[in-house]
Write a protein that holds these residues in place. Structure first.
Motif, PDB file in Angstrom:
ATOM      1  N   THR A 222       0.774  -1.254  -0.058  1.00 58.78           N
ATOM      2  CA  THR A 222      -0.049   0.079   0.030  1.00 58.78           C
ATOM      3  C   THR A 222       0.936   1.331  -0.055  1.00 58.78           C
ATOM      4  O   THR A 222       0.623   2.441  -0.668  1.00 58.78           O
ATOM      5  N   THR A 223       1.850   1.331   0.813  1.00 57.85           N
ATOM      6  CA  THR A 223       2.967   2.365   0.804  1.00 57.85           C
ATOM      7  C   THR A 223       3.399   2.484  -0.429  1.00 57.85           C
ATOM      8  O   THR A 223       3.535   3.647  -0.942  1.00 57.85           O
ATOM      9  N   GLY A 224       3.818   1.648  -1.345  1.00 64.62           N
ATOM     10  CA  GLY A 224       4.363   1.795  -2.563  1.00 64.62           C
ATOM     11  C   GLY A 224       3.346   2.398  -3.439  1.00 64.62           C
ATOM     12  O   GLY A 224       3.748   3.217  -4.476  1.00 64.62           O
ATOM     13  N   ALA A 225       2.225   1.849  -3.757  1.00 64.09           N
ATOM     14  CA  ALA A 225       0.828   2.301  -4.273  1.00 64.09           C
ATOM     15  C   ALA A 225       0.773   3.979  -3.900  1.00 64.09           C
ATOM     16  O   ALA A 225       0.617   4.600  -4.949  1.00 64.09           O
ATOM     17  N   LEU A 226       0.757   4.161  -2.715  1.00 60.64           N
ATOM     18  CA  LEU A 226       0.384   5.382  -2.380  1.00 60.64           C
ATOM     19  C   LEU A 226       1.665   6.479  -2.968  1.00 60.64           C
ATOM     20  O   LEU A 226       1.397   7.499  -3.399  1.00 60.64           O
ATOM     21  N   THR A 227       2.812   5.862  -2.870  1.00 61.05           N
ATOM     22  CA  THR A 227       3.974   6.860  -3.258  1.00 61.05           C
ATOM     23  C   THR A 227       3.819   7.033  -4.710  1.00 61.05           C
ATOM     24  O   THR A 227       4.217   8.157  -5.216  1.00 61.05           O
ATOM     25  N   TRP A 228       3.325   6.284  -5.503  1.00 58.10           N
ATOM     26  CA  TRP A 228       3.220   6.299  -6.729  1.00 58.10           C
ATOM     27  C   TRP A 228       2.178   7.161  -7.104  1.00 58.10           C
ATOM     28  O   TRP A 228       2.329   8.182  -7.976  1.00 58.10           O
ATOM     29  N   LEU A 229       0.909   6.887  -6.515  1.00 61.81           N
ATOM     30  CA  LEU A 229      -0.312   7.871  -6.774  1.00 61.81           C
ATOM     31  C   LEU A 229      -0.014   9.235  -6.435  1.00 61.81           C
ATOM     32  O   LEU A 229      -0.553  10.216  -7.075  1.00 61.81           O
ATOM     33  N   LEU A 230       1.007   9.503  -5.487  1.00 63.60           N
ATOM     34  CA  LEU A 230       1.190  10.932  -5.012  1.00 63.60           C
ATOM     35  C   LEU A 230       1.895  11.827  -6.436  1.00 63.60           C
ATOM     36  O   LEU A 230       1.783  13.033  -6.393  1.00 63.60           O
ATOM     37  N   HIS A 231       2.403  11.103  -7.034  1.00 61.57           N
ATOM     38  CA  HIS A 231       3.107  11.823  -8.345  1.00 61.57           C
ATOM     39  C   HIS A 231       2.212  11.477  -9.679  1.00 61.57           C
ATOM     40  O   HIS A 231       2.839  12.185 -10.413  1.00 61.57           O
ATOM     41  N   THR A 263       9.921   6.330   6.208  1.00 59.57           N
ATOM     42  CA  THR A 263       9.278   6.206   7.534  1.00 59.57           C
ATOM     43  C   THR A 263       8.837   4.743   7.754  1.00 59.57           C
ATOM     44  O   THR A 263       9.128   4.307   9.001  1.00 59.57           O
ATOM     45  N   VAL A 264       7.971   4.248   7.123  1.00 50.97           N
ATOM     46  CA  VAL A 264       7.317   3.002   7.274  1.00 50.97           C
ATOM     47  C   VAL A 264       8.079   1.774   6.662  1.00 50.97           C
ATOM     48  O   VAL A 264       7.878   0.603   6.800  1.00 50.97           O
TER      49      VAL A 264
END
Length: 328
Positions: A222-231, A263-264
């Motif tokens: 999920t962290t990886g997906a959110l990191t991608w979506l933020l861009h 961080t996570v």
């Protein structure tokens, strides 16, 4: 046996008199509140993760923070702390078996006091939202209902993590509504924040027992997906018209997104490799702290670079206090 040891035998009159005069410092005095116990009950370090919700909501709604934004933050703080007190009140029997050191089972805070605090803080949160305006109260009311429903009914059900995620998303929308912005513009940011909260809450469900790698691995993904979506903005999620320096905003968003992932990532990976309570609790704590850089990245990508940097200043303060009082 030495003379010092003899002087502390149970039958020694001098020892008995000294014990009567000097109370055990570990024993709470019922006449005065145990401030540290209340800090543990309310999980005070987690409060630093809340102002960024309203600020990110205002930024996403293309509104400048003002007095009503401050009222929304105050309302959010009260409702969050109401949830913390109510959480331990509802879990007092379970904590007595699994976490007897917690404030309620250890006797440092009375259950009636915790429940009373939850009610008073909820009322204060709703009153502050009403001061910010009817749109804010319209969001704060379902937020309060979600908090109470989670703690009293939904926590142990499959719907529990989704309720917690909804509460965090509503908290962001509270900032947008209070500041007078359009809530619809803030929905994508609320969705990203809710998704992060869903992942952290799912991991937290196994922090008191040996679990499986599935939850931390899912949180890592999920962290990886959110990191991608933020861009990569979804259709309809347009930059704020207030953005005057898109290059600066993009660079700031990239840096803050990297801070969020850093961080996570390691704590989640460690919890996946060894899903024991200590490592899982560490992963949950990291997930809570990561909320701040995520809020900052959301604000920065909306063009509110100054707001993002101001929110980022809360991260080291939160980490410092978390060393003294656990956020889980």
């Amino acid at each position: 046996m030495s003379g010092g040891e003899v002087g502390h035998q149970v039958g020694d009159p001098a020892s008995t008199t000294e014990q009567r005069r000097t109370p055990d410092p570990r024993t709470p005095d019922p006449r005065t509140p145990d401030l540290r116990a209340w800090a543990e009950l309310l999980r005070l370090p987690a409060l630093f993760t809340l102002p960024g919700d309203a600020l990110a909501g205002a930024a996403a709604a293309s509104a400048r923070p003002d007095r009503r934004t401050v009222l929304a933050i105050a309302s959010s703080l009260c409702l969050y702390e109401a949830g913390m007190a109510l959480n331990d009140w509802a879990d007092r029997a379970e904590d007595a078996a699994e976490r007897p050191h917690r404030p309620l089972p250890s006797g440092r805070v009375r259950p009636a006091a915790a429940l009373g605090a939850a009610c008073a803080l909820t009322a204060a949160g709703l009153a502050l939202a009403a001061r910010a305006g009817r749109p804010a109260l319209t969001v704060a009311a379902p937020l309060a209902a979600t908090v109470w429903s989670y703690d009293l009914v939904l926590k142990g059900t499959p719907a529990g993590p989704f309720a917690m995620a909804a509460a965090r998303g509503l908290d962001l929308l509270l900032g947008a509504a209070a500041t007078g912005g359009r809530i619809g513009r803030a929905l994508p940011s609320a969705a990203l924040l809710s998704t992060h909260t869903l992942a952290v809450t799912t991991v937290s469900r196994q922090e008191t027992r040996d679990g499986t790698p599935a939850a931390p691995l899912a949180a890592l993904a999920t962290t990886g997906a959110l990191t991608w979506l933020l861009h990569h903005r979804p259709p309809g999620d347009r930059p704020s018209p207030r953005r005057r320096r898109p290059g600066l905003a993009a660079a700031t968003t990239t840096a803050l997104t990297a801070a969020y992932a850093a961080t996570v990532a390691r704590p989640y990976l460690h919890a996946a490799l060894n899903p024991s309570p200590p490592l899982t609790q560490r992963a949950v704590g990291a997930g809570v702290r990561a909320t701040i850089p995520l809020q900052c990245a959301l604000a920065a990508r909306s063009g509110a670079v100054a707001t993002a940097l101001l929110t980022a200043a809360l991260a080291p303060v939160a980490q410092r206090f978390a060393k003294r009082v656990s956020v889980t």
